[in-house]
Design a protein around this motif. Structure first.
Motif, short mmCIF file in Angstrom:
data_model
loop_
_atom_site.label_atom_id
_atom_site.label_comp_id
_atom_site.label_asym_id
_atom_site.label_seq_id
_atom_site.Cartn_x
_atom_site.Cartn_y
_atom_site.Cartn_z
N TRP A 23 6.78 -13.67 -5.64
CA TRP A 23 7.83 -14.62 -5.24
C TRP A 23 8.93 -13.90 -4.47
O TRP A 23 9.40 -14.39 -3.44
N LEU B 280 14.58 -21.51 -5.55
CA LEU B 280 14.42 -20.25 -6.28
C LEU B 280 15.08 -19.09 -5.55
O LEU B 280 15.56 -18.14 -6.17
N VAL C 295 8.75 -18.70 -13.67
CA VAL C 295 8.45 -18.47 -12.26
C VAL C 295 7.21 -17.60 -12.10
O VAL C 295 6.39 -17.81 -11.20
#
Length: 233
Positions: free
Chosen positions: A188, A159, A140
């Motif tokens: 993220w 995710l 990721v």
């Protein structure tokens, strides 16, 4: 993608300069951003640099208020990168997703010029649910450029279901002083709606910026988390 040289300038230096330009634009500093001004179509290393940066090459055009609009020259640089470096049949998931992210960003942020964009390849997501958290965190972090508005919404939704695992990866990366991985994961996490308060994401990202901000891509990831998600100030 092997590192090449153009005279005495390695590809890594070209990528670093471009990433610095993106980070400055996201912070509202420097000259008005133009991808085609930083990476010109006639430069031999431009396609490779755009392919490595992926969607981040277009991140300044995703800002609600930007100093300069995207141009046909910008679109030409991205078209060249997409045409020159498509993922092969044996490409990794990361390579396929970064290509797809660049194609999605081009459609979202660049002007239409009457030419169709290359189709975005299908990219698998089975690994999101099956990867153990250390492997997931590594993968990721390599896809941090996809944590842009209007890019990879389906992947982001999947995710988000593993927020706790990625938060665990963020803490481990900070403890190991792996600033690129910490910055990518933090970016993220900034996009996700429910991050544990105990993580201290804002102070964590500020710490990553302080300790690893000399790396242009670390600085870019933190600047994106701040600009688009209001985290890490």
């Amino acid at each position: 993608m092997a590192e090449q040289t153009q005279g005495a300038v390695p590809l890594s230096a070209v990528i670093a300069d471009a990433a610095t330009g993106v980070a400055l634009a996201l912070r509202g500093e420097g000259d008005p951003y133009a991808l085609s001004g930083i990476l010109r179509q006639e430069d031999a290393l431009a396609p490779a640099a755009v392919r490595v940066l992926g969607a981040d090459a277009l991140a300044p055009y995703a800002m609600e208020q930007r100093a300069a609009p995207a141009s046909a020259d910008d679109a030409a640089v991205v078209r060249q990168a997409l045409a020159t470096y498509p993922p092969g049949a044996d490409a990794s998931e990361v390579s396929v997703w970064t290509y797809r992210g660049l194609a999605e960003a081009a459609r979202a942020f660049l002007p239409g010029d009457g030419q169709p964009w290359p189709p975005a390849p299908a990219a698998g997501t089975g690994w999101v649910g099956t990867d153990p958290w250390p492997r997931l965190s590594h993968r990721v972090s390599q896809l941090a450029a996809l944590a842009l508005p209007q890019v990879a919404p389906g992947l982001a939704e999947q995710l988000a279901a593993r927020t706790d695992d990625l938060a665990r990866g963020f803490v481990r990366a900070v403890r190991r002083r792996d600033w690129p991985q910490a910055a990518g994961l933090g970016r993220w996490l900034a996009r996700f709606p429910e991050v544990p308060q105990t993580l201290g994401l804002d102070s964590g990202l500020a710490f990553v910026r302080q300790m690893g901000g000399a790396d242009p891509r670390v600085a870019l990831h933190v600047a994106a988390a701040q600009r688009f998600h209001g985290r890490g100030w």
